[in-house]
Design a protein around this motif. Structure first.
Motif, mmCIF file in Angstrom:
data_model
loop_
_atom_site.group_PDB
_atom_site.id
_atom_site.type_symbol
_atom_site.label_atom_id
_atom_site.label_comp_id
_atom_site.label_asym_id
_atom_site.label_seq_id
_atom_site.Cartn_x
_atom_site.Cartn_y
_atom_site.Cartn_z
ATOM 1 N N SER A 5 4.402 4.044 -5.976
ATOM 2 C CA SER A 5 5.396 4.927 -5.354
ATOM 3 C C SER A 5 4.938 6.373 -5.478
ATOM 4 O O SER A 5 4.028 6.690 -6.249
ATOM 5 N N TRP A 6 5.581 7.244 -4.711
ATOM 6 C CA TRP A 6 5.232 8.668 -4.705
ATOM 7 C C TRP A 6 6.322 9.489 -5.374
ATOM 8 O O TRP A 6 7.504 9.227 -5.211
ATOM 9 N N LYS A 7 5.907 10.505 -6.102
ATOM 10 C CA LYS A 7 6.806 11.541 -6.585
ATOM 11 C C LYS A 7 6.233 12.872 -6.151
ATOM 12 O O LYS A 7 5.098 13.205 -6.486
ATOM 13 N N LYS A 8 7.030 13.612 -5.393
ATOM 14 C CA LYS A 8 6.545 14.855 -4.814
ATOM 15 C C LYS A 8 6.235 15.877 -5.894
ATOM 16 O O LYS A 8 6.951 16.024 -6.876
ATOM 17 N N GLY A 9 5.163 16.597 -5.714
ATOM 18 C CA GLY A 9 4.775 17.643 -6.650
ATOM 19 C C GLY A 9 3.436 18.227 -6.246
ATOM 20 O O GLY A 9 2.966 18.031 -5.125
ATOM 21 N N ARG A 10 2.839 18.957 -7.168
ATOM 22 C CA ARG A 10 1.520 19.523 -6.914
ATOM 23 C C ARG A 10 0.695 19.351 -8.178
ATOM 24 O O ARG A 10 0.765 20.180 -9.069
ATOM 25 N N LEU A 26 1.117 9.618 -7.942
ATOM 26 C CA LEU A 26 1.024 8.235 -7.505
ATOM 27 C C LEU A 26 1.445 7.389 -8.700
ATOM 28 O O LEU A 26 0.696 7.218 -9.665
ATOM 29 N N ARG A 27 2.645 6.872 -8.661
ATOM 30 C CA ARG A 27 3.263 6.261 -9.850
ATOM 31 C C ARG A 27 3.169 4.736 -9.781
ATOM 32 O O ARG A 27 3.381 4.120 -8.743
ATOM 33 N N TYR A 28 2.880 4.152 -10.946
ATOM 34 C CA TYR A 28 2.684 2.705 -11.053
ATOM 35 C C TYR A 28 3.829 2.088 -11.856
ATOM 36 O O TYR A 28 4.247 2.621 -12.896
ATOM 37 N N VAL A 54 0.825 -1.207 0.000
ATOM 38 C CA VAL A 54 0.000 0.000 0.000
ATOM 39 C C VAL A 54 0.863 1.262 0.000
ATOM 40 O O VAL A 54 1.828 1.373 0.765
ATOM 41 N N ALA A 55 0.515 2.202 -0.863
ATOM 42 C CA ALA A 55 1.000 3.581 -0.754
ATOM 43 C C ALA A 55 -0.083 4.374 -0.032
ATOM 44 O O ALA A 55 -1.277 4.101 -0.204
#
Length: 845
Positions: A211-216, A220-222, A187-188
């Protein structure tokens, strides 16, 4: 129903749904219309009529209508087809800003592409994209599925087209403020422990988490393992789990086969206070699972309770121990066994230490109060985040004048205050373990502001979209600082403080009205406040206008809104140099955005202390020439009689409101009788004194006029002789040591009075009247007169906190315009040493 809303309903209902609700057992889907509003609670609820509601017996969510005009707030735009609200039904506590399929790379703006229906025991909502940013010929399809009994909603995204294989597989998540972004197991998740919401994201087919990539937004990356790839198609599936905490999420996302049940933990004082007020119940509850024989800790986690001392989590059947702790209380431990049915665990806190305060005015009436608490040694108490309500970092708001405040044993310094019309009371207390001390406080209203009321015209909370402050807490902050008039001015959304005042039963203590801050680009010139405006709850922008990239168009649109109704239009924190004639701030004069000034009633000119700076002889670079006070003085000299105001622009609740204010002339001193229309008229007339605390009174008289002029007025003085009556009042926590007269924007060397050079004009350090004198002057031409006072080298820190209180006490009047020839006041076109661009062409308004 207005025509725009009716059109939206026809599009959404007629084209995409065909009926108002689809139900299968407890799972249902419906278009949100008046009379069928969702029962969703929380600080970040953003649904409007025309959006969709999906709910079952566990969760509720709303989907933004697939139309091009759908924005959630100022920072979350073009949001059609996104999940805006997502929460458990019990507790209902939405903190999600938005889940956006494809992270905004595809737009879902065509309601004719929406399909809803049932597939077995699931209801679904799906939509094909109307366009893509990349213009690569691909389209996106999103489907949301909700089954009865599921504790999650499933999102399926598919990209079609020859270039599909080149499209990155990721969605967008806006969870703002105090959220952290983490992973565990499969789980993310994003989690806000203080405001008690966690959102989990899980692929149903593989154990690997996204996984997560910070931004605005955060991406939410697969990975390839999450994605189905075939020729001309890319597909991914993710389940969204609303939860109360990471531990709650782990239970439901990874152990749902073990029949978890929802448990409520209730933390209360064992002996309720005699006054009926609970102690602060933002307790921590540590839950430990133990072996069958009660020995050995198998797992433990911590829950944060809400303001009522309640926390929730789902537990698999087994034996547990719960331990509750809170500031000023002994811990409480309870052993229990959970089963397959929901349950409640009560944890009574004992031996509470702290203080109980009763705060009254000099008439014996309970009044709103702020208590700022400092520890004599070590760290100051921290009751909660700057975004929360009532107990905020090291201060406590009590809108009804009674507070029950637990504290750990030790020595403290407490400042009780209610804004700058009241004295502050300082108490040194030693908190003894297991004792609640009674503190009786009287706050005397010592500053006489008869004929004037205090106002803050610009503040924000969570609906604005650029902060996460509790709006109820904003109203607490305003009341406890004795702000008597405060319109609601959230970014790009007409909204209201009235529901909170009604909940508090305090509508008689603060006048308010509905308004907006219309916030577009370019910044900072394209921010304008306006009030009053007609509020249409649960409609796009609350019924307010949309922004424009042309500031002149935007401000005119705002001024003409509601059929050109009478309203105040204020330019916020402006770059007046840019507005007047330097669009690109390159130092080369151009047309600027000068057309904005035609529609401007008042303009923000803070920080006030810049009026005392020698800017003409120490100018900044042209690109950095954002000095509203100085440029306002320049505008006045060019004939623009636009009054100045100052406001807090508060975004947080820790001393956010109150440290700046305006005093408006008013026909009543009773907030219950304040008329919004009168506030608009008084502001337009410039009957305003701006202040960080001191109350400055300025009245002008001449021998050739029977009238007394207050700030904003004109005064005829045919012989050029003017008498200014100036008084400055301060409570016991403020002081001033300088009074300065400005003539047509320039400081008068003759009329610069300090406690050092004119001690006989200043009251004592303990006196309320700090200055009380008449200033005589002779003018040989028309001039505008401004009076300013300041406590040089002084601060307001103990009462207003370190962020704002380190600034000096200061007040500045709006100008009195003196006509010395009887032909009406004429601006002199005088420049103050640093010209406005293209200033040779005077303008009138």
């Amino acid at each position: 129903m207005n025509s725009r809303l009716a059109t939206l309903f026809r599009l959404v209902i007629g084209l995409s749904l065909g009926m108002s609700a689809i139900q299968a057992a407890a799972a249902e889907l419906q278009v949100i219309v008046p009379g069928s509003e969702p029962a969703i609670d929380g600080k970040e609820v953003d649904w409007i009529y025309g959006d969709y509601l999906l709910k079952n017996d566990h969760v509720s969510l709303t989907i933004a209508a697939a139309v091009p005009t759908r924005d959630a707030n100022m920072t979350i735009r073009n949001i059609g087809g996104s999940i805006l609200d997502l929460t458990l039904n019990e507790p209902s506590n939405d903190q999600l800003s938005a889940y956006t399929p494809t992270a905004g790379r595809y737009f879902f703006h065509d309601p004719s592409q929406v399909t809803t229906g049932r597939d077995g025991d699931a209801v679904f909502w799906q939509c094909r994209s109307s366009r893509t940013i990349s213009k690569d010929g691909t389209t996106a399809f999103v489907q949301y599925r909700l089954k009865d009994g599921d504790a999650f909603v499933e999102s399926i995204v598919q990209i079609d087209g020859d270039a599909a294989e080149k499209v990155g597989a990721f969605d967008g998540v806006r969870a703002d403020g105090w959220f952290s972004f983490e992973t565990f197991g499969s789980v993310a998740y994003c989690a806000d422990s203080f405001f008690r919401q966690t959102i989990g994201f899980k692929n149903p087919f593989v154990r690997q988490p996204p996984s997560w990539k910070k931004g605005r937004p955060n991406q939410l990356r697969y990975s390839d393992a999450h994605v189905e790839r075939t020729d001309g198609k890319l597909k991914w599936t993710v389940r969204l789990y609303p939860a109360t905490s990471p531990a709650d999420l782990r239970t439901v996302a990874e152990h749902s086969d073990l029949s978890p049940a929802m448990y409520k933990f209730v933390v209360r004082p064992k002996t309720p206070p005699a006054d009926g007020l609970d102690a602060v119940n933002r307790a921590k509850v540590v839950v430990r699972s133990v072996g069958e024989n009660g020995d050995g800790v198998q797992d433990s986690f911590t829950l944060q309770t809400d303001d009522q001392g309640i926390a929730h989590t789902r537990l698999i059947p087994g034996k547990y121990v719960a331990v509750a702790s809170a500031i000023g209380c002994d811990s409480s431990e309870v052993a229990f066994q959970s089963g397959k049915e929901n349950g409640t665990v009560t944890l009574p806190l004992t031996d509470v230490s702290g203080f109980v305060a009763e705060v009254k005015d000099d008439q014996g009436n309970f009044i709103p109060v702020k208590a700022t608490i400092y520890a004599a040694d070590g760290d100051h108490p921290n009751f909660g985040l700057s975004s929360t309500r009532t107990f905020v970092e090291n201060l406590v708001y009590s809108v009804h004048g009674r507070m029950h405040c637990p504290l750990d044993p030790g020595k403290y310094e407490i400042y009780f205050s209610r804004g700058p019309e009241y004295d502050s009371v300082r108490k040194e207390v030693e908190i003894i373990a297991k004792e609640m001390q009674l503190i009786a406080v009287q706050l005397d209203r010592v500053v006489d502001t008869t004929g004037w009321v205090s106002a803050d015209l610009h503040s924000h909370s969570s609906p604005s979209g650029d902060n996460t402050s509790d709006q109820y807490g904003r109203v607490e902050n305003l009341l406890c600082e004795n702000v008597e008039f405060a319109p609601c001015t959230e970014h790009n959304r007409i909204d209201s403080y009235t529901p909170h005042l009604q909940q508090m039963n305090l509508t008689h203590l603060m006048a308010t009205c509905t308004g907006i801050e219309l916030t577009g680009s370019p910044t900072p010139v394209n921010h304008q406040n306006s009030f009053p405006l007609h509020w249409h709850p649960h409609t796009q922008n609350g019924g307010g206008p949309r922004t424009s990239s042309n500031p002149v168009v935007q401000i005119e649109r705002l001024a003409m809104w509601d059929d050109a109704s009478d309203k105040l239009v204020q330019i916020n924190h402006p770059n007046l140099h840019q507005i007047y004639g330097d669009v690109d701030t390159d130092g080369i004069p151009d047309s600027g955005f000068r057309g904005m000034l035609k529609w401007t009633d008042v303009v923000e000119v803070h920080p006030l202390e810049t009026i005392f700076q020698d800017i003409p002889n120490n100018p900044p670079s042209v690109r950095r020439m954002r000095i509203p006070m100085f440029q306002w003085l320049q505008l006045l000299n060019q004939g623009y009689r636009i009054p100045g105001v100052i406001n807090t622009d508060a975004h947080y609740n820790h001393h956010g409101s109150g440290w700046r204010r305006n005093w408006f002339a008013c026909s009543t001193d009773d907030p219950a009788k304040i008329s919004t229309d009168e506030m608009v008229r008084q502001a337009e007339s410039g009957h305003i004194v701006m202040s960080t605390g001191p109350f400055l009174s300025v009245a002008g008289q001449s021998t050739t006029s029977r009238d007394t002029a207050i700030p904003g007025d004109s005064l005829v003085a045919a012989d050029g002789k003017v008498m200014l009556k100036v008084t400055v009042q301060c409570p016991n926590w403020l002081d001033v040591n300088r009074v300065q007269l400005f003539i047509s924007g320039r400081p008068s060397k003759k009329h610069n009075y300090t406690r050092k050079n004119s001690p006989d004009l200043f009251g004592s350090m303990t006196a309320v009247r700090k200055f009380d004198s008449s200033i005589s002057l002779s003018l040989d031409q028309d001039a505008h007169l401004i009076v300013a006072t300041i406590g040089e080298g002084m601060t307001m820190e103990k009462v207003m906190g370190t962020r704002y209180g380190k600034r000096p006490p200061i007040a500045v009047s709006n100008p009195i315009f003196v006509d010395v020839d009887g032909n009406g006041f004429q601006h002199n076109g005088d420049e103050l040493g640093m010209p406005l661009p293209n200033a040779a062409a005077p303008a009138t308004r």
